[in-house]
Design a protein around this motif. Structure first.
Motif, PDB file in Angstrom:
ATOM      1  N   LEU A 126       0.825  -1.205   0.000  1.00  0.00           N
ATOM      2  CA  LEU A 126       0.000   0.000   0.000  1.00  0.00           C
ATOM      3  C   LEU A 126       0.860   1.256   0.000  1.00  0.00           C
ATOM      4  O   LEU A 126       0.593   2.213  -0.726  1.00  0.00           O
ATOM      5  N   ARG A 127       1.916   1.237   0.816  1.00  0.00           N
ATOM      6  CA  ARG A 127       2.806   2.405   0.875  1.00  0.00           C
ATOM      7  C   ARG A 127       3.534   2.601  -0.460  1.00  0.00           C
ATOM      8  O   ARG A 127       3.697   3.736  -0.922  1.00  0.00           O
ATOM      9  N   ALA A 128       3.949   1.498  -1.085  1.00  0.00           N
ATOM     10  CA  ALA A 128       4.706   1.587  -2.337  1.00  0.00           C
ATOM     11  C   ALA A 128       3.866   2.208  -3.453  1.00  0.00           C
ATOM     12  O   ALA A 128       4.391   2.894  -4.333  1.00  0.00           O
ATOM     13  N   THR A 129       2.555   1.959  -3.408  1.00  0.00           N
ATOM     14  CA  THR A 129       1.679   2.448  -4.475  1.00  0.00           C
ATOM     15  C   THR A 129       0.904   3.706  -4.079  1.00  0.00           C
ATOM     16  O   THR A 129       0.113   4.214  -4.873  1.00  0.00           O
ATOM     17  N   LEU A 130       1.153   4.227  -2.877  1.00  0.00           N
ATOM     18  CA  LEU A 130       0.447   5.415  -2.402  1.00  0.00           C
ATOM     19  C   LEU A 130       0.588   6.624  -3.332  1.00  0.00           C
ATOM     20  O   LEU A 130      -0.383   7.390  -3.486  1.00  0.00           O
ATOM     21  N   PRO A 131       1.748   6.824  -3.973  1.00  0.00           N
ATOM     22  CA  PRO A 131       1.841   7.971  -4.887  1.00  0.00           C
ATOM     23  C   PRO A 131       0.768   7.965  -5.978  1.00  0.00           C
ATOM     24  O   PRO A 131       0.401   9.027  -6.481  1.00  0.00           O
ATOM     25  N   VAL A 132       0.263   6.789  -6.335  1.00  0.00           N
ATOM     26  CA  VAL A 132      -0.809   6.699  -7.322  1.00  0.00           C
ATOM     27  C   VAL A 132      -2.171   6.849  -6.656  1.00  0.00           C
ATOM     28  O   VAL A 132      -3.014   7.653  -7.080  1.00  0.00           O
TER      29      VAL A 132
ATOM     30  N   ASN B 200      -5.589  10.084 -10.652  1.00  0.00           N
ATOM     31  CA  ASN B 200      -4.397   9.448 -11.214  1.00  0.00           C
ATOM     32  C   ASN B 200      -4.733   8.205 -12.035  1.00  0.00           C
ATOM     33  O   ASN B 200      -3.871   7.697 -12.751  1.00  0.00           O
ATOM     34  N   LYS B 201      -5.963   7.731 -11.934  1.00  0.00           N
ATOM     35  CA  LYS B 201      -6.362   6.585 -12.758  1.00  0.00           C
ATOM     36  C   LYS B 201      -6.186   6.911 -14.241  1.00  0.00           C
ATOM     37  O   LYS B 201      -5.920   6.006 -15.052  1.00  0.00           O
TER      38      LYS B 201
ATOM     39  N   PRO C 148       1.513   4.769 -16.035  1.00  0.00           N
ATOM     40  CA  PRO C 148       0.064   4.975 -15.985  1.00  0.00           C
ATOM     41  C   PRO C 148      -0.513   4.446 -14.676  1.00  0.00           C
ATOM     42  O   PRO C 148      -0.126   3.376 -14.191  1.00  0.00           O
ATOM     43  N   GLY C 149      -1.447   5.184 -14.110  1.00  0.00           N
ATOM     44  CA  GLY C 149      -2.061   4.750 -12.860  1.00  0.00           C
ATOM     45  C   GLY C 149      -3.147   3.705 -13.048  1.00  0.00           C
ATOM     46  O   GLY C 149      -3.456   2.954 -12.119  1.00  0.00           O
ATOM     47  N   LYS C 150      -3.730   3.641 -14.246  1.00  0.00           N
ATOM     48  CA  LYS C 150      -4.905   2.794 -14.466  1.00  0.00           C
ATOM     49  C   LYS C 150      -4.702   1.326 -14.079  1.00  0.00           C
ATOM     50  O   LYS C 150      -5.583   0.735 -13.426  1.00  0.00           O
ATOM     51  N   PRO C 151      -3.581   0.665 -14.452  1.00  0.00           N
ATOM     52  CA  PRO C 151      -3.439  -0.743 -14.074  1.00  0.00           C
ATOM     53  C   PRO C 151      -3.502  -0.975 -12.570  1.00  0.00           C
ATOM     54  O   PRO C 151      -4.054  -1.991 -12.111  1.00  0.00           O
ATOM     55  N   LEU C 152      -2.955  -0.047 -11.785  1.00  0.00           N
ATOM     56  CA  LEU C 152      -3.001  -0.205 -10.334  1.00  0.00           C
ATOM     57  C   LEU C 152      -4.420  -0.106  -9.798  1.00  0.00           C
ATOM     58  O   LEU C 152      -4.821  -0.878  -8.917  1.00  0.00           O
ATOM     59  N   PHE C 153      -5.198   0.839 -10.319  1.00  0.00           N
ATOM     60  CA  PHE C 153      -6.595   0.958  -9.892  1.00  0.00           C
ATOM     61  C   PHE C 153      -7.379  -0.292 -10.290  1.00  0.00           C
ATOM     62  O   PHE C 153      -8.223  -0.779  -9.528  1.00  0.00           O
ATOM     63  N   GLU C 154      -7.102  -0.832 -11.475  1.00  0.00           N
ATOM     64  CA  GLU C 154      -7.797  -2.044 -11.918  1.00  0.00           C
ATOM     65  C   GLU C 154      -7.440  -3.235 -11.041  1.00  0.00           C
ATOM     66  O   GLU C 154      -8.313  -4.033 -10.667  1.00  0.00           O
ATOM     67  N   ALA C 155      -6.175  -3.364 -10.695  1.00  0.00           N
ATOM     68  CA  ALA C 155      -5.761  -4.488  -9.851  1.00  0.00           C
ATOM     69  C   ALA C 155      -6.339  -4.364  -8.448  1.00  0.00           C
ATOM     70  O   ALA C 155      -6.741  -5.362  -7.840  1.00  0.00           O
ATOM     71  N   ALA C 156      -6.401  -3.137  -7.932  1.00  0.00           N
ATOM     72  CA  ALA C 156      -6.920  -2.925  -6.580  1.00  0.00           C
ATOM     73  C   ALA C 156      -8.391  -3.316  -6.474  1.00  0.00           C
ATOM     74  O   ALA C 156      -8.860  -3.762  -5.423  1.00  0.00           O
TER      75      ALA C 156
END
Length: 265
Positions: free
Chosen positions: A122-128, A134-135, A171-179
Motif C-alpha cells: 500500500l505504501r509503495a503504491t500510495l503515490p498513485v 491518477n487513474k 500509468p495509474g490505471k493498471p493499479l486501480f484495476e488491480a486494486a
C-alpha cells in the motif's frame, strides 16, 4: 538442432523497456531471439518518457495485453515471456490464453483472487492512490519513493543510480484495476489459472520486496492449484523489487535460463 522460441520481455510500472538491455544480451548469447518492446504509448528512450509522459496515460491492463498479443501474432512461433511486476501479470494472462510457450513472472503484480494486501504494498503504491484522478494520468516516483518501492534491499546510492538511469512515469490505471479486481467479476486482472494445457510458468519471488511482498507471490502460486501444467516458484530471499536491474540481476537471469532449459526450451 531445434531453434528455441523467441523471448519477449515485458517491463512493469516505473521502468523503461530498455531496462531489459542487459538481459537481452545474455539471452541472445544463450541462443534466443530476444526483444523488449515497450507498453502502448511508451517513447523510445527514458528521457523522452520523462519529457512526454502523456502518451502513456490511461492505458489499462487489457490495452497492454492486446498490445503484446499483437506483437506475438507477428512472431514465427509462440514466445517465451519474461515479465517483471505488472509485466509478470501480463505474461501470466497471455500464457493463460495459450499465446506463449512459457512464462517467467518476476515479482508479478497480484492477479484476481490473490487476497493479501500487505502494508508495504500500500505504501509503495500510495503515490498513485492518493489521488483518484491518477487513474487517467501518469505518475512519477521521487528517488525516495523509488528506494522504498524498488531499492530497499540495496544501498541507497545504487537505488538512486538505478532511478536516474531507468525510472519513468507510469500509468495509474493498471493499479486501480488491480486494486478493484476482487470486487469485479470481469476484472482485467483475471488470469486463466485453471488452464492445464498452457505452457510452463515460473514465479520468481523477492523475499524483501515491498511492492510485491512474498505473501502475494505465494498466494498467486495457490491460484494455480487446479492446473496440471508446470508451475514452479523460485525465491531470492534477500532481494527486493529491483532484482531485475540491480547488481544481482544476473543471478535472476541465470535462474530463468536454467529453468527454461529444464523445460526443454
Amino acid at each position: 538442432m531445434t531453434t528455441p522460441p523467441p523471448v519477449v520481455f515485458i517491463h512493469g510500472l516505473w521502468l523503461h523497456a530498455t531496462s531489459w538491455d542487459p538481459w537481452l544480451e545474455v539471452f541472445t548469447q544463450a541462443g534466443y531471439d530476444a526483444s523488449a518492446p515497450g507498453w502502448p504509448g511508451d517513447p523510445a528512450t527514458v528521457s523522452e518518457a520523462r519529457e512526454n509522459p502523456e502518451g502513456m496515460a490511461d492505458h489499462g491492463i487489457d490495452d497492454v495485453v492486446a498490445h503484446y498479443a499483437k506483437i506475438i501474432a507477428e512472431l514465427d512461433a509462440k514466445p517465451i515471456l519474461v515479465g517483471h511486476s505488472f509485466g509478470g501479470m501480463i505474461a501470466q494472462k497471455l500464457l493463460g490464453q495459450d499465446l506463449a510457450a512459457a512464462a517467467v513472472a518476476i515479482d508479478a503484480a497480484q492477479i484476481k483472487g490473490v487476497l493479501p494486501l500487505p502494508l508495504s504494498a500500500l505504501r509503495a503504491t500510495l503515490p498513485v492512490f492518493k489521488n483518484p484522478a491518477n487513474k487517467h494520468r501518469t505518475v512519477a516516483l521521487t528517488a525516495e519513493q523509488f528506494r522504498f518501492a524498488f531499492g530497499n534491499a540495496i544501498p541507497a546510492e545504487e537505488s538512486d543510480a538505478l532511478f536516474a538511469r531507468w525510472a519513468i512515469p507510469a500509468p495509474g490505471k493498471p493499479l486501480f484495476e488491480a486494486a478493484a479486481a476482487n470486487f469485479n467479476p470481469h476484472s482485467p486482472a483475471k488470469v486463466d489459472t485453471d488452464n492445464s494445457g498452457r505452457g510452463p510458468l515460473l514465479l520468481v519471488m523477492g523475499g524483501k520486496d515491498h511492492t510485491v511482498p512474498e505473501a502475494v507471490t505465494k498466494a498467486t502460486l495457490k491460484q494455480y492449484r487446479h492446473s496440471d501444467a508446470v508451475t514452479d516458484l523460485v525465491e531470492f530471499a534477500d532481494r527486493a523489487h529491483s532484482l531485475t536491474i540491480d547488481h544481482g540481476w544476473r543471478d535472476v537471469a541465470d535462474a530463468a535460463l536454467t529453468w527454461l532449459h529444464a523445460q526443454g526450451l
